[in-house]
Write a protein that holds these residues in place. Sequence first.
Motif, short mmCIF file in Angstrom:
data_model
loop_
_atom_site.label_atom_id
_atom_site.label_comp_id
_atom_site.label_asym_id
_atom_site.label_seq_id
_atom_site.Cartn_x
_atom_site.Cartn_y
_atom_site.Cartn_z
N SER A 29 0.79 -1.22 0.00
CA SER A 29 0.00 0.00 0.00
C SER A 29 0.83 1.28 0.00
O SER A 29 0.71 2.10 -0.90
CB SER A 29 -0.92 -0.01 1.22
N GLY A 30 1.69 1.40 0.99
CA GLY A 30 2.41 2.66 1.14
C GLY A 30 3.74 2.71 0.42
O GLY A 30 4.35 3.76 0.31
N GLY A 31 4.21 1.57 -0.07
CA GLY A 31 5.47 1.57 -0.78
C GLY A 31 6.69 1.75 0.10
O GLY A 31 7.76 2.12 -0.38
N ARG A 32 6.56 1.50 1.40
CA ARG A 32 7.74 1.56 2.26
C ARG A 32 8.69 0.44 1.88
O ARG A 32 8.26 -0.66 1.57
CB ARG A 32 7.34 1.44 3.74
N THR A 33 9.97 0.73 1.90
CA THR A 33 10.96 -0.25 1.46
C THR A 33 12.05 -0.43 2.50
O THR A 33 12.27 0.42 3.36
CB THR A 33 11.61 0.19 0.14
N TYR A 34 12.74 -1.56 2.37
CA TYR A 34 13.88 -1.85 3.24
C TYR A 34 14.83 -2.73 2.45
O TYR A 34 14.39 -3.61 1.70
CB TYR A 34 13.42 -2.56 4.52
N TYR A 35 16.14 -2.48 2.61
CA TYR A 35 17.15 -3.19 1.83
C TYR A 35 18.24 -3.78 2.71
O TYR A 35 18.58 -3.23 3.76
CB TYR A 35 17.82 -2.24 0.82
N ALA A 36 18.79 -4.89 2.24
CA ALA A 36 19.99 -5.41 2.87
C ALA A 36 21.15 -4.47 2.55
O ALA A 36 21.19 -3.86 1.47
CB ALA A 36 20.30 -6.81 2.34
N ASP A 37 22.09 -4.36 3.46
CA ASP A 37 23.23 -3.46 3.25
C ASP A 37 24.01 -3.82 1.98
O ASP A 37 24.55 -2.94 1.31
CB ASP A 37 24.16 -3.50 4.46
N SER A 38 24.06 -5.10 1.67
CA SER A 38 24.85 -5.56 0.53
C SER A 38 24.31 -5.08 -0.82
O SER A 38 25.05 -5.10 -1.81
CB SER A 38 24.95 -7.08 0.54
N VAL A 39 23.05 -4.67 -0.88
CA VAL A 39 22.46 -4.26 -2.15
C VAL A 39 22.01 -2.81 -2.14
O VAL A 39 21.59 -2.28 -3.18
CB VAL A 39 21.26 -5.16 -2.54
N LYS A 40 22.09 -2.16 -1.00
CA LYS A 40 21.62 -0.78 -0.88
C LYS A 40 22.38 0.12 -1.84
O LYS A 40 23.60 0.06 -1.94
CB LYS A 40 21.82 -0.31 0.57
N GLY A 41 21.64 0.92 -2.59
CA GLY A 41 22.24 1.81 -3.57
C GLY A 41 22.40 1.19 -4.95
O GLY A 41 22.67 1.89 -5.92
N ARG A 42 22.24 -0.12 -5.04
CA ARG A 42 22.36 -0.82 -6.34
C ARG A 42 21.04 -1.43 -6.78
O ARG A 42 20.75 -1.47 -7.98
CB ARG A 42 23.41 -1.93 -6.25
N PHE A 43 20.25 -1.93 -5.83
CA PHE A 43 18.99 -2.57 -6.14
C PHE A 43 17.84 -1.65 -5.73
O PHE A 43 17.93 -0.93 -4.73
CB PHE A 43 18.84 -3.89 -5.39
N THR A 44 16.73 -1.75 -6.47
CA THR A 44 15.53 -0.99 -6.14
C THR A 44 14.32 -1.90 -6.25
O THR A 44 14.10 -2.53 -7.28
CB THR A 44 15.34 0.20 -7.09
N ILE A 45 13.54 -1.96 -5.17
CA ILE A 45 12.30 -2.73 -5.18
C ILE A 45 11.14 -1.77 -5.39
O ILE A 45 11.12 -0.66 -4.87
CB ILE A 45 12.14 -3.53 -3.86
N SER A 46 10.17 -2.22 -6.20
CA SER A 46 9.00 -1.39 -6.47
C SER A 46 7.81 -2.31 -6.72
O SER A 46 7.97 -3.53 -6.81
CB SER A 46 9.24 -0.50 -7.69
N ARG A 47 6.60 -1.70 -6.80
CA ARG A 47 5.43 -2.54 -7.03
C ARG A 47 4.44 -1.82 -7.91
O ARG A 47 4.40 -0.60 -7.97
CB ARG A 47 4.78 -2.97 -5.70
N ASP A 48 3.64 -2.62 -8.59
CA ASP A 48 2.53 -2.12 -9.40
C ASP A 48 1.27 -2.75 -8.82
O ASP A 48 1.02 -3.94 -9.02
CB ASP A 48 2.72 -2.53 -10.87
N ASN A 49 0.50 -1.95 -8.09
CA ASN A 49 -0.67 -2.49 -7.40
C ASN A 49 -1.73 -2.99 -8.37
O ASN A 49 -2.43 -3.96 -8.06
CB ASN A 49 -1.26 -1.43 -6.48
N VAL A 50 -1.86 -2.35 -9.48
CA VAL A 50 -2.89 -2.76 -10.46
C VAL A 50 -2.54 -4.12 -11.05
O VAL A 50 -3.40 -5.00 -11.16
CB VAL A 50 -3.04 -1.70 -11.57
N LYS A 51 -1.29 -4.29 -11.41
CA LYS A 51 -0.85 -5.55 -12.01
C LYS A 51 -0.47 -6.59 -10.96
O LYS A 51 -0.13 -7.73 -11.31
CB LYS A 51 0.34 -5.31 -12.94
#
Length: 123
Positions: free
Chosen positions: A54-76
Motif C-alpha cells: 500500500s504505502g510503498g515503504r521499502t527496506y534493503y539489505a546493506d549488501s544491495v543498498k544503492g544498487r537494487f531498487t524494489i517497487s510494485r505495481d498495485n494494479v498488475k
Amino acid sequence: QVQLVESGGGLVQAGGSLRLSCAASGRTFNIYAMGWFRQAPGREREFVASITWSGGRTYYADSVKGRFTISRDNVKKTVFLQMNSLKPEDTAVYSCAGRDGSLAITRGAYHYWGQGTQVTVSS
C-alpha cells in the motif's frame, strides 16, 4: 491460496543490470508486504529487499543498498527488483515472498513463496 511467479533472471556480465518481476495471483488481499530473497550455492537464503503493497515503504539489505531498487505495481499485482551494478557475488536463485504482516527481513516471517529465478553474474 496465493501464487507467486518470478521472471527476468538470466546471465549478465559484472556491472550490468537485470530486472526481476514477481506476479501475484489468488487471494492477494491477504498480502501486506512482499520481499525478495536469494540463495547462492552452499549458502543460506538471505534477505535482499522488501516493500509494502500500500504505502510503498521499502527496506534493503546493506549488501544491495544503492544498487537494487524494489517497487510494485498495485494494479498488475507485481513486484519488481531492479538490479544495477551487478557483481559476481550477486549470483544466486532469487525468490519473491509475501506475508500478511509488516515489513520483515527473516525468511520465516513470510508465508508465500515463488519458485525462484536464477541470476548469474559473470566476472
